[in-house]
Write an enzyme that holds these catalytic residues in place. Structure first.
Site, PDB file in Angstrom:
ATOM      1  N   HIS A  12       0.840  -1.198   0.000  1.00  0.00           N
ATOM      2  CA  HIS A  12       0.000   0.000   0.000  1.00  0.00           C
ATOM      3  C   HIS A  12       0.874   1.245   0.000  1.00  0.00           C
ATOM      4  CE1 HIS A  12      -3.519  -2.470   1.758  1.00  0.00           C
ATOM      5  NE2 HIS A  12      -3.556  -2.442   0.451  1.00  0.00           N
ATOM      6  N   LYS A  16       5.021   1.514   0.724  1.00  0.00           N
ATOM      7  CA  LYS A  16       5.876   1.332  -0.451  1.00  0.00           C
ATOM      8  C   LYS A  16       7.350   1.566  -0.131  1.00  0.00           C
ATOM      9  CE  LYS A  16       2.384   2.162  -3.977  1.00  0.00           C
ATOM     10  NZ  LYS A  16       1.884   0.824  -3.901  1.00  0.00           N
ATOM     11  N   THR A  38       2.071  -5.471  -8.069  1.00  0.00           N
ATOM     12  CA  THR A  38       1.062  -4.509  -8.488  1.00  0.00           C
ATOM     13  C   THR A  38       1.807  -3.339  -9.137  1.00  0.00           C
ATOM     14  OG1 THR A  38       1.053  -3.721  -6.204  1.00  0.00           O
ATOM     15  CG2 THR A  38      -0.775  -5.141  -6.877  1.00  0.00           C
ATOM     16  N   GLY A  39       1.102  -2.573  -9.947  1.00  0.00           N
ATOM     17  CA  GLY A  39       1.721  -1.604 -10.842  1.00  0.00           C
ATOM     18  C   GLY A  39       2.710  -0.629 -10.258  1.00  0.00           C
ATOM     19  N   THR A  40       2.284   0.185  -9.319  1.00  0.00           N
ATOM     20  CA  THR A  40       3.154   1.216  -8.769  1.00  0.00           C
ATOM     21  C   THR A  40       4.307   0.591  -7.992  1.00  0.00           C
ATOM     22  OG1 THR A  40       1.208   2.633  -8.586  1.00  0.00           O
ATOM     23  CG2 THR A  40       3.193   3.360  -7.452  1.00  0.00           C
ATOM     24  N   THR A  41       4.011  -0.424  -7.204  1.00  0.00           N
ATOM     25  CA  THR A  41       5.054  -1.107  -6.434  1.00  0.00           C
ATOM     26  C   THR A  41       6.105  -1.692  -7.378  1.00  0.00           C
ATOM     27  OG1 THR A  41       3.509  -1.604  -4.646  1.00  0.00           O
ATOM     28  CG2 THR A  41       5.501  -2.965  -4.772  1.00  0.00           C
ATOM     29  N   SER A  63      -2.380  -1.412 -10.889  1.00  0.00           N
ATOM     30  CA  SER A  63      -2.250  -0.972  -9.501  1.00  0.00           C
ATOM     31  C   SER A  63      -3.346  -1.663  -8.694  1.00  0.00           C
ATOM     32  CB  SER A  63      -2.366   0.549  -9.405  1.00  0.00           C
ATOM     33  OG  SER A  63      -3.698   0.952  -9.677  1.00  0.00           O
ATOM     34  N   GLY A  64      -3.152  -1.737  -7.381  1.00  0.00           N
ATOM     35  CA  GLY A  64      -4.114  -2.426  -6.528  1.00  0.00           C
ATOM     36  C   GLY A  64      -5.543  -1.937  -6.694  1.00  0.00           C
ATOM     37  N   ASP A  69      -4.587  -6.336  -7.201  1.00  0.00           N
ATOM     38  CA  ASP A  69      -4.717  -7.338  -6.135  1.00  0.00           C
ATOM     39  C   ASP A  69      -5.532  -8.526  -6.633  1.00  0.00           C
ATOM     40  OD1 ASP A  69      -3.370  -5.551  -4.475  1.00  0.00           O
ATOM     41  OD2 ASP A  69      -5.200  -4.816  -3.537  1.00  0.00           O
ATOM     42  N   ASP A  99     -10.899  -6.482  -2.479  1.00  0.00           N
ATOM     43  CA  ASP A  99      -9.833  -7.154  -3.243  1.00  0.00           C
ATOM     44  C   ASP A  99      -8.690  -7.576  -2.327  1.00  0.00           C
ATOM     45  OD1 ASP A  99     -11.284  -6.730  -5.551  1.00  0.00           O
ATOM     46  OD2 ASP A  99     -10.079  -5.030  -6.223  1.00  0.00           O
ATOM     47  N   ARG A 105      -7.359 -14.151   1.475  1.00  0.00           N
ATOM     48  CA  ARG A 105      -8.137 -15.393   1.591  1.00  0.00           C
ATOM     49  C   ARG A 105      -7.638 -16.446   0.607  1.00  0.00           C
ATOM     50  NH1 ARG A 105     -12.868 -17.631  -0.705  1.00  0.00           N
ATOM     51  NH2 ARG A 105     -13.998 -18.932   0.791  1.00  0.00           N
TER      52      ARG A 105
END
Length: 147
Positions: A12, A16, A38-41, A63-64, A69, A99, A105
């Site tokens: 998140h 980051k 995920t995109g930005t990460t 991105s999330g 996610d 998400d 889960r």
């Protein structure tokens, strides 16, 4: 580590910097595996690895909040992820909470180890069990326990 893993990296916004710091600390080890982010990460990790002169196989999803996610959760269901590191911001509400919970889960249901802080990520990624040819995780069972 002998086994080639597919490792999901998600963080998140408020986490980051921690993820980039952790990835840089473990860059040599991580560069031996396929990273799905995920995109930005993923973009931040690619930039950090470039600055270190480290080549890595990094795939960036959305991105999330835009479905990243959920994309990674689908990969978990298809048994395409071996390990997930998800640095969650527990102090701020997330607009895509459903998400996030779905990814957590699915990792639990499909027996994918998921680290939610740096200590657990270090312990999981450095486990000697990744190299143990005789180790096979027990299958998840969901049967009612009668007393």
């Amino acid at each position: 580590m002998k086994k080639h893993l597919t490792i999901a990296l998600v963080a998140h916004d408020q986490r980051k910097a921690d993820m980039v710091s952790w990835a840089k600390y473990n860059a040599e080890l991580l560069s031996q595996h396929h990273l799905v982010c995920t995109g930005t990460t993923g973009g931040l990790i690619k930039k950090a690895f470039d600055e270190l002169g480290i080549q890595a196989d990094i795939t960036c999803m959305n991105s999330g909040p835009m479905g990243g996610d959920a994309e990674i959760a689908a990969m978990v269901v298809r048994h395409e992820i071996d390990l997930a590191v998800f640095l969650i911001d527990d102090l701020n509400p997330q607009p895509h909470e459903a998400d996030i919970q779905m990814l957590l889960r699915q990792c639990r249901l499909h027996n994918v180890p998921i680290a939610c802080n740096r200590v657990s990520a270090d312990l999981m990624i450095s486990s000697s069990l990744w190299d143990d040819a005789d180790y096979s995780p027990a299958a998840q069972t969901y049967v009612k326990f009668d007393r």
